[in-house]
Design a protein around this motif. Structure first.
Motif, PDB file in Angstrom:
ATOM      1  N   THR B  80       0.997  -1.233   0.120  1.00 35.34           N
ATOM      2  CA  THR B  80      -0.176   0.026  -0.260  1.00 35.34           C
ATOM      3  C   THR B  80       1.255   1.540   0.307  1.00 35.34           C
ATOM      4  O   THR B  80       1.888   1.749   1.237  1.00 35.34           O
ATOM      5  CB  THR B  80      -0.607  -0.089   1.388  1.00 35.34           C
ATOM      6  N   ALA B  81       0.838   1.870  -1.218  1.00 36.29           N
ATOM      7  CA  ALA B  81       1.271   3.585  -0.743  1.00 36.29           C
ATOM      8  C   ALA B  81       0.464   4.518  -0.088  1.00 36.29           C
ATOM      9  O   ALA B  81      -0.906   4.439   0.086  1.00 36.29           O
ATOM     10  CB  ALA B  81       0.661   3.958  -1.897  1.00 36.29           C
ATOM     11  N   ALA B  82       1.508   4.963   1.258  1.00 30.46           N
ATOM     12  CA  ALA B  82       1.240   5.743   2.083  1.00 30.46           C
ATOM     13  C   ALA B  82       1.237   7.312   1.125  1.00 30.46           C
ATOM     14  O   ALA B  82       1.955   8.078   1.281  1.00 30.46           O
ATOM     15  CB  ALA B  82       2.275   5.519   3.028  1.00 30.46           C
ATOM     16  N   ASP B 142       3.120   4.447 -10.839  1.00 32.15           N
ATOM     17  CA  ASP B 142       4.986   3.709 -11.825  1.00 32.15           C
ATOM     18  C   ASP B 142       5.120   2.379 -11.245  1.00 32.15           C
ATOM     19  O   ASP B 142       5.633   1.529 -11.130  1.00 32.15           O
ATOM     20  CB  ASP B 142       6.305   4.218 -12.166  1.00 32.15           C
ATOM     21  N   SER B 143       4.851   2.698 -10.293  1.00 28.67           N
ATOM     22  CA  SER B 143       5.599   1.634  -8.827  1.00 28.67           C
ATOM     23  C   SER B 143       4.582   0.669  -8.901  1.00 28.67           C
ATOM     24  O   SER B 143       4.928  -0.562  -8.784  1.00 28.67           O
ATOM     25  CB  SER B 143       5.594   1.915  -7.627  1.00 28.67           C
ATOM     26  N   GLY B 144       3.228  -0.218  -9.447  1.00 30.59           N
ATOM     27  CA  GLY B 144       2.338  -0.563 -10.197  1.00 30.59           C
ATOM     28  C   GLY B 144       1.402  -1.441  -8.493  1.00 30.59           C
ATOM     29  O   GLY B 144       0.894  -2.523  -8.784  1.00 30.59           O
ATOM     30  N   VAL B 145       1.728  -0.737  -7.831  1.00 35.34           N
ATOM     31  CA  VAL B 145       0.990  -0.925  -5.869  1.00 35.34           C
ATOM     32  C   VAL B 145      -0.487  -0.552  -6.298  1.00 35.34           C
ATOM     33  O   VAL B 145      -0.784  -0.129  -7.163  1.00 35.34           O
ATOM     34  CB  VAL B 145       1.308   0.103  -5.059  1.00 35.34           C
ATOM     35  N   ARG B 146      -1.426  -1.597  -5.779  1.00 32.48           N
ATOM     36  CA  ARG B 146      -2.995  -1.332  -6.186  1.00 32.48           C
ATOM     37  C   ARG B 146      -3.563  -0.591  -4.993  1.00 32.48           C
ATOM     38  O   ARG B 146      -4.949  -1.293  -5.239  1.00 32.48           O
ATOM     39  CB  ARG B 146      -3.526  -3.096  -7.011  1.00 32.48           C
ATOM     40  N   ARG B 170      -6.972   8.804  -8.831  1.00 35.31           N
ATOM     41  CA  ARG B 170      -7.827   7.986  -9.557  1.00 35.31           C
ATOM     42  C   ARG B 170      -7.273   8.671 -11.043  1.00 35.31           C
ATOM     43  O   ARG B 170      -7.958   7.471 -11.925  1.00 35.31           O
ATOM     44  CB  ARG B 170      -9.202   8.999  -9.100  1.00 35.31           C
ATOM     45  N   GLU B 171      -7.060   9.181 -11.602  1.00 38.83           N
ATOM     46  CA  GLU B 171      -6.629  10.043 -12.279  1.00 38.83           C
ATOM     47  C   GLU B 171      -5.643   9.001 -13.319  1.00 38.83           C
ATOM     48  O   GLU B 171      -5.471   8.967 -14.630  1.00 38.83           O
ATOM     49  CB  GLU B 171      -6.872  11.631 -12.756  1.00 38.83           C
ATOM     50  N   GLU B 172      -4.424   9.320 -12.255  1.00 42.01           N
ATOM     51  CA  GLU B 172      -3.438   8.792 -12.926  1.00 42.01           C
ATOM     52  C   GLU B 172      -3.523   7.200 -12.426  1.00 42.01           C
ATOM     53  O   GLU B 172      -2.666   6.473 -13.395  1.00 42.01           O
ATOM     54  CB  GLU B 172      -2.337   9.524 -11.823  1.00 42.01           C
ATOM     55  N   CYS B 173      -4.645   6.395 -11.258  1.00 36.59           N
ATOM     56  CA  CYS B 173      -4.364   4.543 -11.476  1.00 36.59           C
ATOM     57  C   CYS B 173      -5.551   5.245 -10.968  1.00 36.59           C
ATOM     58  O   CYS B 173      -6.467   4.479 -10.243  1.00 36.59           O
ATOM     59  CB  CYS B 173      -3.689   5.005 -10.149  1.00 36.59           C
ATOM     60  N   PRO B 174      -6.510   4.385 -12.180  1.00 38.94           N
ATOM     61  CA  PRO B 174      -7.476   4.426 -12.630  1.00 38.94           C
ATOM     62  C   PRO B 174      -8.094   3.517 -11.423  1.00 38.94           C
ATOM     63  O   PRO B 174      -9.738   3.566 -10.821  1.00 38.94           O
ATOM     64  CB  PRO B 174      -8.004   4.593 -13.817  1.00 38.94           C
ATOM     65  N   ASP B 175      -7.687   2.058 -11.256  1.00 38.96           N
ATOM     66  CA  ASP B 175      -7.486   0.713 -10.630  1.00 38.96           C
ATOM     67  C   ASP B 175      -7.715   0.814  -9.344  1.00 38.96           C
ATOM     68  O   ASP B 175      -7.468  -0.078  -8.975  1.00 38.96           O
ATOM     69  CB  ASP B 175      -7.209  -0.451 -11.763  1.00 38.96           C
ATOM     70  N   ASN B 199      -6.549  -0.644   6.382  1.00 43.14           N
ATOM     71  CA  ASN B 199      -8.113  -0.375   5.438  1.00 43.14           C
ATOM     72  C   ASN B 199      -7.932  -0.966   4.341  1.00 43.14           C
ATOM     73  O   ASN B 199      -8.118  -1.824   3.445  1.00 43.14           O
ATOM     74  CB  ASN B 199      -8.620   0.757   5.808  1.00 43.14           C
ATOM     75  N   ALA B 200      -6.520  -0.458   4.102  1.00 42.94           N
ATOM     76  CA  ALA B 200      -6.290   0.004   2.394  1.00 42.94           C
ATOM     77  C   ALA B 200      -5.502  -1.136   1.875  1.00 42.94           C
ATOM     78  O   ALA B 200      -6.124  -2.124   0.848  1.00 42.94           O
ATOM     79  CB  ALA B 200      -5.081   1.103   1.960  1.00 42.94           C
ATOM     80  N   CYS B 201      -4.751  -1.825   2.711  1.00 45.71           N
ATOM     81  CA  CYS B 201      -4.295  -2.703   2.527  1.00 45.71           C
ATOM     82  C   CYS B 201      -4.711  -4.412   2.995  1.00 45.71           C
ATOM     83  O   CYS B 201      -4.653  -5.452   2.192  1.00 45.71           O
ATOM     84  CB  CYS B 201      -2.799  -3.036   3.457  1.00 45.71           C
ATOM     85  N   LEU B 202      -6.093  -4.224   3.119  1.00 49.28           N
ATOM     86  CA  LEU B 202      -7.008  -5.389   3.274  1.00 49.28           C
ATOM     87  C   LEU B 202      -8.385  -5.359   2.108  1.00 49.28           C
ATOM     88  O   LEU B 202      -8.821  -6.198   2.027  1.00 49.28           O
ATOM     89  CB  LEU B 202      -8.401  -5.553   4.787  1.00 49.28           C
TER      90      LEU B 202
END
Lengths: 363, 510
Positions: B80-82, B142-146, B170-175, B199-202
């Motif tokens: 997860t990106a913080a 670019d890091s591929g973190v989701r 969201r604009e840069e990483c739609p998913d 929460n994000a990592c779950l």
């Protein structure tokens, strides 16, 4: 010159002990504790200096993080920011500091000189100006000794810097600096009036860092051994158990920038059948046992979690908490007639003649 | 009204069918390793128990420790990106700073600090740096973190920065799965950010699990909305739970206490839940558990979750007893009581054996404990009663006598007379109080904010309005909302009558 390195395993005890010495105020040292631990993990070390080793004409910086503890939970303490007012003061005075010390050992400010020291490389003097926590500038041992209260430097995380070059009294200094602090978001780093080595040796409260660490160690060690941390603390520090019970009523309000209020504690164990009314003004100020004043400032009134021995602040008191109320002896300077003028019950608006739970001070 | 309540415990998955008339059916099945298998079994058994008279089920409410366990056991967690918005403040304590190393190594997907945030009074700290945020979003892509968690300083007061940051991300990483800290409330940047990152990592696990629960419902032929229980004794819709799995953390004890309230019809009482190994004592106020106030650690991470204030002691049905000298617990047979206890033919002396010997519950074979010394039995039962009385007294805050509700498999250890207690209440279905608590749960909304320059009454009214909005968006019917908790805390040092108000409202499912 004897300096010794403050070791990594003293950091947690300092946090636990300083929070107990906060007597309900001063803000939790948690975030500052995290900062210092992180700096140590990155290889930084801080030296602790015995006040006796200060030369009379050494210049000592007295630092603090001033403001509302609640704001400190969002705008977290930061070493680089903590050091800024000290640099301002050196520039203003045209002199370099020899060492740095805290204005108050109780609560989060116990760590402020350590954060400043980690950035500047200066040693921390093993002393403070309260021996506990108090809310206002005139409640320091320096004020009790009538030392000058200016200049003061104050910095904000943005590019705001303020120097209060003069103030008419300690109370004026408190009013002016508080106003500025509020304007920048109710949190600011400050460097109080600089002290000479002689002034620190004569007028500060000495060896309080060591005392806080030792209190923390006693509590942590007892907890590890599954023994009663509060009994261990009372024995080690010559403290007195005042009351053991649970909080059954709580009332808070702010007036004049203080968090004032009262908690009612109903007795458990040896205190069963009794009740304690505990008044606070940021710090715990007076306790009435079954209606009679039993313990009062400047004796240190500490409210601890009855199981863990952790301190509970006046902001974190909650209905139903099981607590032990203990008293620890105050530094002798606070018990002098002049000291009582500044920090006795009357200074907090209570019409009470000070009586220590530890009896008359030894002259 | 027909509702199904399910409690997925470590050993058993319990299910109940309730209506206005009370508990219609209750079943227990073993919990399965995949969790959802046990839920499907429980649903099928409840359908079977109703023998074609299930009626229209209005809702299924499920309590699970699945997400807590994922954090505790360090499994199924996403990198997860913080994103922290608050520079130049708070820079020295970056996200993940107080996490256990092993968990941070698993979850930390990059830390991005951006200028922005607000003051306690809602003024901007500095202007939000949208360019820097855009650059961070590109790096995250670019890091591929989701998954990403976003926290801004004082966002419970002004959430603009978080909303803008989420939009850019969201604009840069739609998913990408995004959690904003404003949705998790409560003042305290580090703790709120921790909850946001957990929460994000779950995110993936929450999506998959809630989908699997819904599939299980479909497979059992039940067409009703699914809700998950939260740690404050209320529920959230499954789609909300899929987005906010952290709210389900540690809902078990709360469900048990809420179940006790429902089964007895009491709103103000103490509750004692005697299990196999421990006894929990808590306090019901307005039908909800009194909350603990200490910071709660989940898997070693400091958070600000709402947890019931419980006192746990080492006493339960499986607690081992030594006779010379007499010593009770804290060791216990745990789930092996049915093979190790004397009444079941084993050779361990447990509290269950003593209670049976004392003429209490009809469990196992009483003849196997008939040889026990009468004085010993009496002394052990008296000692257990003392332990219970002491725990009750420590938790009790009212001077007047209050009722005590005894629930859990070991409730027979609770004596009929307890000092300071007006009456000990025992009820049918007390062994499935957890599932009952889930079945009857309501929907809540909470606000924790600072209000300045207004009267105390106006501040509380504003807070109540915001909490109501939150409850309605979580699925509550607006007409049914009531306030269960108000706490106002004047703040030292802040000017102009600043007041921190924490308020919680609950209502029925719309």
């Amino acid at each position: 010159m004897s300096l010794r390195q403050f070791t990594r395993d003293e950091i947690e005890p300092l946090a636990v002990g300083a929070w107990i010495l906060g007597t309900g105020g001063g803000g939790s040292p948690y975030y500052s504790f995290l900062n210092l631990r992180r700096l140590y993990d990155q290889g930084t070390r801080v030296d602790l200096m015995d006040p006796d080793d200060l030369a009379d004409d050494d210049l000592v910086a007295v630092v603090s993080n001033q403001g509302a503890p609640l704001v400190g939970q969002e705008r977290l303490s930061d070493p680089a920011f903590a050091a800024k007012p000290l640099r301002m003061m050196e520039e203003y005075l045209g002199r370099k500091f020899r060492a740095v010390m805290s204005v108050e050992i109780g609560g989060g400010n116990s760590f402020q000189p350590f954060l400043v020291a980690a950035v500047t490389g200066l040693p921390v003097v093993d002393a403070d100006a309260m021996g506990r926590a108090f809310p206002e500038a005139q409640m320091t041992s320096f004020a009790i000794h009538d030392l000058p209260m200016f200049p003061l430097t104050l910095a904000d995380i943005r590019d705001n810097e303020v120097i209060v070059s003069r103030a008419a009294s300690w109370k004026w200094m408190e009013r002016i600096s508080r106003k500025i602090c509020t304007e920048v978001g109710s949190i600011a780093a400050t460097c109080k009036a600089p002290r000479s080595g002689r002034e620190v040796k004569d007028c500060a409260i000495l060896h309080t860092v060591t005392k806080a660490v030792s209190i923390g160690r006693v509590v942590l060690a007892a907890r590890r051994r599954h023994e009663d941390p509060i009994a261990a603390l009372l024995e080690a520090e010559g403290g007195k158990m005042i009351f053991k019970g649970k909080i059954t009523d709580l009332e808070r309000r702010t007036t004049g920038g203080f968090l004032r209020g009262e908690a009612k504690v109903e007795g458990l164990d040896d205190s069963r059948g009794d009740s304690l009314r505990l008044a606070f003004q940021n710090e715990f100020a007076v306790g009435w046992l079954n209606g009679e004043a039993r313990v009062m400032t400047p004796d240190l009134i500490c409210v601890l979690d009855s199981v863990s021995g952790d301190a509970i602040g006046s902001e974190t008191l909650r209905y139903g908490q099981r607590v032990s109320v203990i008293a620890l002896p105050a530094p002798p300077i606070l018990l002098t007639p002049k000291g009582l003028d500044h920090v006795g019950p009357a200074a907090f608006g209570y019409d009470l003649e000070f009586k220590s739970v530890f009896g008359e001070p030894v002259p | 009204m027909r509702r199904i309540g399910i409690d997925v415990g470590g050993t058993n998955t319990d299910a109940v069918l309730v209506s206005e008339a009370g508990v219609l059916h209750a079943i227990k099945t073993p919990t399965t390793a995949d969790v959802t298998g046990g839920v499907l079994n429980a649903l099928k058994e409840i359908v079977a128990a109703a023998r074609g008279k299930l009626g229209r089920v209005e809702a299924v409410m499920l309590g699970t420790t699945h997400f807590t366990n994922a954090v505790v056991q360090r499994r199924d967690l996403m990198r997860t990106a913080a994103v922290r918005i608050g520079l130049p403040a708070s820079a020295s304590l970056p996200p993940f700073v107080d996490w256990p190393r092993d968990l941070a190594d698993l979850v930390d997907g990059g830390v991005y600090l951006v200028e922005g945030g607000h003051e306690y009074d809602g003024r901007p700290l500095v202007n939000f740096d949208r360019e820097r945020m855009r650059a961070a979003a590109k790096k995250i892509r670019d890091s591929g973190v989701r998954a990403a968690g976003i926290a801004a300083i004082f966002s419970p007061l002004n959430a603009d920065c978080e909303a803008q940051a989420a939009e850019i991300l969201r604009e840069e990483c739609p998913d990408i799965a995004i959690t904003e800290s404003r949705a998790l409330g409560r003042i305290g940047l580090l703790e709120r950010e921790n909850a946001t990152l957990l929460n994000a990592c779950l995110s993936d696990l929450a999506q998959h699990t809630t989908q699997a629960f819904q599939d299980a419902m479909r497979d059992s032929g039940i067409d009703a909305p699914l809700y998950l229980t939260q740690n404050d004794g209320t529920v959230m819709r499954a789609d909300f739970a899929a987005a906010f799995p952290v709210y389900s953390f540690a809902s078990g004890p709360t469900n048990s206490m809420r179940g006790a309230a429902y089964l007895t019809g009491l709103d103000e009482a103490m509750v004692i839940d005697v299990g196999g190994t421990t006894t929990d004592v808590g306090h019901l106020r307005r039908g909800f558990p009194r909350e603990a106030n200490s910071t709660v650690e989940i898997g070693g991470v400091r958070t600000l979750f709402r947890m019931p204030d419980l006192l746990s002691i080492g006493l339960g049905g499986g607690t081992l007893v030594e006779t010379a000298p007499l010593a009770i617990g804290p060791r216990s047979t745990g789930f092996r009581l049915p093979e190790l206890g004397m009444v079941f033919g084993g050779d361990c002396l447990t509290m269950t054996d003593l209670a049976v010997a004392a003429g209490g519950p009809k469990i196992g074979n009483p003849k196997l404990v008939a040889h026990l010394d009468r004085d010993l039995v009496a002394a052990a039962m008296a000692r257990a009663s003392e332990m219970i009385a002491e725990a009750v007294d420590r938790m009790k805050v009212d001077a007047a006598p209050v009722p005590l509700i005894a629930v859990g498999g070991g409730a027979f250890l609770v004596p009929d007379q307890v000092p300071g207690i007006s009456e000990v209440l025992r009820v049918e279905h007390q062994a499935v109080a957890n599932a009952v608590g889930a079945a009857i749960a309501q929907v809540s909304g909470e606000i924790d904010q600072i209000f300045a320059e207004m009267t105390r009454e106006a501040a509380i009214e504003n807070a109540r309005r915001l909490a109501n909005e939150r409850a309605v968006s979580a699925g509550a019917s607006p007409a049914s909302l009531s306030t269960v908790e108000v706490e106002d805390l004047p703040i030292a040092y802040l000017p102009g009558h600043s007041l921190r108000v924490r308020i919680r409202v609950v209502g029925e499912i719309a």
